[in-house]
Design an enzyme around this catalytic site. Sequence first.
Site, mmCIF file in Angstrom:
data_model
loop_
_atom_site.group_PDB
_atom_site.id
_atom_site.type_symbol
_atom_site.label_atom_id
_atom_site.label_comp_id
_atom_site.label_asym_id
_atom_site.label_seq_id
_atom_site.Cartn_x
_atom_site.Cartn_y
_atom_site.Cartn_z
ATOM 1 N N CYS A 191 37.904 34.979 35.892
ATOM 2 C CA CYS A 191 36.882 34.358 37.481
ATOM 3 C C CYS A 191 37.208 35.073 38.371
ATOM 4 C CB CYS A 191 38.659 32.958 37.840
ATOM 5 S SG CYS A 191 40.100 33.460 38.060
ATOM 6 N N CYS A 222 40.200 36.664 40.491
ATOM 7 C CA CYS A 222 41.546 37.279 40.835
ATOM 8 C C CYS A 222 41.461 38.233 41.820
ATOM 9 C CB CYS A 222 42.539 37.170 40.282
ATOM 10 S SG CYS A 222 42.632 35.710 38.902
#
Length: 202
Positions: A108, A110
């Site tokens: 994703c 992070c």
Amino acid sequence: MPHDHPHTVLPADPVLRVKALETLLVKKGLVDPAALQAIIDTYEHKIGPQNGARVVAKMWSDPAFRAAMVDDPMPLLSELGYYGRQGEHMVVVENTPDVHNIVVCTLCSCYPWPLLGIPPGWYKSDAYRSRVVREPRKVLAEFGVTLPESTSVRVWDSTAEVRYLVVPERPEGTDGFSENALAALVTRDSMVGVGLAKEPNT
């Protein structure tokens, strides 16, 4: 029969989708625009990469602080107030003439918000997340970083459990610089690993 759910009318472009979602949430009274702008302003201008730059500058200046940060940064980051959501479980990796570190989140995006602020668009892009693992030197070159062949490139994958701070190499000619002067040489990109610290007088 056509669906009239909000997600079916959102544009394909990510920036436009975010704006459309924001407009819908404001219209429904679920988001206060002033509060949202205050949060964005805080992360862009009051946090931004300044916190991380101060940490790097102190590591360059203070050998005891540097050793403690490499060993376990969380107690020191907590003391400095650089912790919280998206800033848990930090790991510090240092660039050297032999090893250059670069960070990505392949699943994703992070990212250590308390240290670096809001992640840039390229960090969240599919292209960066997939390519930097396969061809890190090409990606670095696109950011203007060309490393000697003798320098190995190490890619670190951030997760919800672990986030990374890259400590760039200290530029030459900075002996005697104050921590504030050193911090001014540290860029967000250098703390992700796609850039280098700025040279003095540039």
